[in-house]
Design a protein around this motif. Structure first.
Motif, short mmCIF file in Angstrom:
data_model
loop_
_atom_site.label_atom_id
_atom_site.label_comp_id
_atom_site.label_asym_id
_atom_site.label_seq_id
_atom_site.Cartn_x
_atom_site.Cartn_y
_atom_site.Cartn_z
N ILE A 153 0.84 -1.20 0.00
CA ILE A 153 0.00 0.00 0.00
C ILE A 153 0.88 1.25 0.00
O ILE A 153 0.60 2.22 -0.73
N THR A 154 1.92 1.24 0.81
CA THR A 154 2.84 2.38 0.86
C THR A 154 3.49 2.61 -0.49
O THR A 154 3.63 3.76 -0.94
N GLU A 155 3.87 1.54 -1.16
CA GLU A 155 4.50 1.66 -2.48
C GLU A 155 3.53 2.28 -3.49
O GLU A 155 3.92 3.15 -4.28
N LEU A 162 -1.54 10.61 -3.17
CA LEU A 162 -2.88 10.53 -2.57
C LEU A 162 -3.61 11.85 -2.81
O LEU A 162 -3.91 12.59 -1.87
N PRO A 163 -3.91 12.16 -4.06
CA PRO A 163 -4.57 13.44 -4.36
C PRO A 163 -5.98 13.50 -3.79
O PRO A 163 -6.62 12.47 -3.57
N ASP A 174 -0.48 7.64 6.56
CA ASP A 174 -0.72 6.96 7.83
C ASP A 174 -2.21 6.81 8.10
O ASP A 174 -2.67 5.77 8.61
N ALA A 175 -2.98 7.85 7.77
CA ALA A 175 -4.43 7.78 7.95
C ALA A 175 -5.03 6.71 7.05
O ALA A 175 -5.96 6.00 7.44
N ILE A 180 -7.31 1.22 6.34
CA ILE A 180 -7.22 -0.12 5.76
C ILE A 180 -7.22 -1.19 6.86
O ILE A 180 -7.83 -2.25 6.72
N GLU A 181 -6.54 -0.91 7.98
CA GLU A 181 -6.54 -1.87 9.09
C GLU A 181 -7.95 -2.05 9.65
O GLU A 181 -8.36 -3.17 9.98
#
Length: 253
Positions: A153-155, A162-163, A174-175, A180-181
């Motif tokens: 996800i970070t990649e 994240l527009p 981070d949000a 997602i968690e």
């Protein structure tokens, strides 16, 4: 676009012209040249070549993408096993809940709208079948992201950014990971005006094998009709039942 050791600039230009031609929905040579910062003569050569091969048509001095792209896209979708096994199930879902029902998958870090259906009276937000869009904007995309690791996800976030689409869009990495968690724990994703104001959506993942891209099924409608009670009592059971059938069909396709 940046030239790489194994890239052909002319091919990149063609596809950039195709993408911009679609966004402009018809344009004159000068308009396209200005839009892409190309010499007018170069834009004309590309457009004329695309016209000669049948992928662009000219009407009233404006160039438009031809329906040959619909033919190619239709062939690609027809050959997609997920589309084949899910189309009728998504139709049944839409009739059951009387809302827009969709199935989408991930490709190159984007959410792809593989199929959608529009029941009578359902809200319409102009999203077209085949649409590529940001994963973090939609319930469908977030349900797909929930199947990936935090590293993946970070990649994706680092690669595509994240527009913001609306004031409610998640734009912090981070949000997004926290969201997602939550989706992983509760088993479904919610989109609450994060892409289109007034529209709410709920999605569940479709479990896939190594040969099938990560996918999800969603229902979308007016925010005021997607109450927490309706989501829990009607929409989620219907979505999960559809996902289960699609998963079963996928394994035996």
């Amino acid at each position: 676009m940046t030239n790489g050791p194994n890239r052909i600039k002319a091919v990149e230009n063609v596809f950039e012209i195709v993408e911009n031609g679609g966004k402009l929905d018809g344009c004159r040579v000068r308009e396209l040249a200005d839009h892409m910062d190309l010499p007018k003569s170069t834009a004309h050569i590309y457009l004329k070549t695309l016209e000669d091969t049948g992928y662009v048509v000219r009407r009233n001095e404006q160039y438009q993408l031809s329906l040959r792209f619909l033919n190619v896209g239709g062939q690609v979708r027809h050959n997609n096993s997920l589309y084949q096994v899910s189309r009728n199930e998504v139709d049944d879902l839409a009739r059951t809940i009387s809302e827009v029902a969709t199935i989408g998958c991930e490709e190159n870090g984007y959410r792809v709208m593989l199929y959608r259906t529009e029941p009578t009276g359902a809200i319409f937000n102009n999203a077209s079948t085949g649409e590529y869009t940001r994963m973090h904007w939609t319930a469908l995309g977030k349900a797909i992201l929930s199947q990936k690791s935090d590293e993946e996800i970070t990649e994706i976030a680092d690669r595509h950014g994240l527009p913001r689409a609306t004031e409610h869009t998640i734009v912090d990495r981070d949000a997004l990971l926290d969201e997602i968690e939550t989706i992983r724990l509760q088993g479904y994703a919610i989109e609450d005006e994060e892409r289109v104001k007034g529209v709410k959506s709920v999605a569940v993942q479709v479990e896939s094998d190594s040969e099938t891209p990560d996918a999800a099924i969603s229902a979308a409608g007016p925010k005021h009709e997607f109450t927490p009670e309706r989501i829990q009592e009607e929409l989620l059971p219907a979505l999960q039942n559809t996902a289960n059938v699609v998963e079963l069909k996928t394994k035996h396709y």
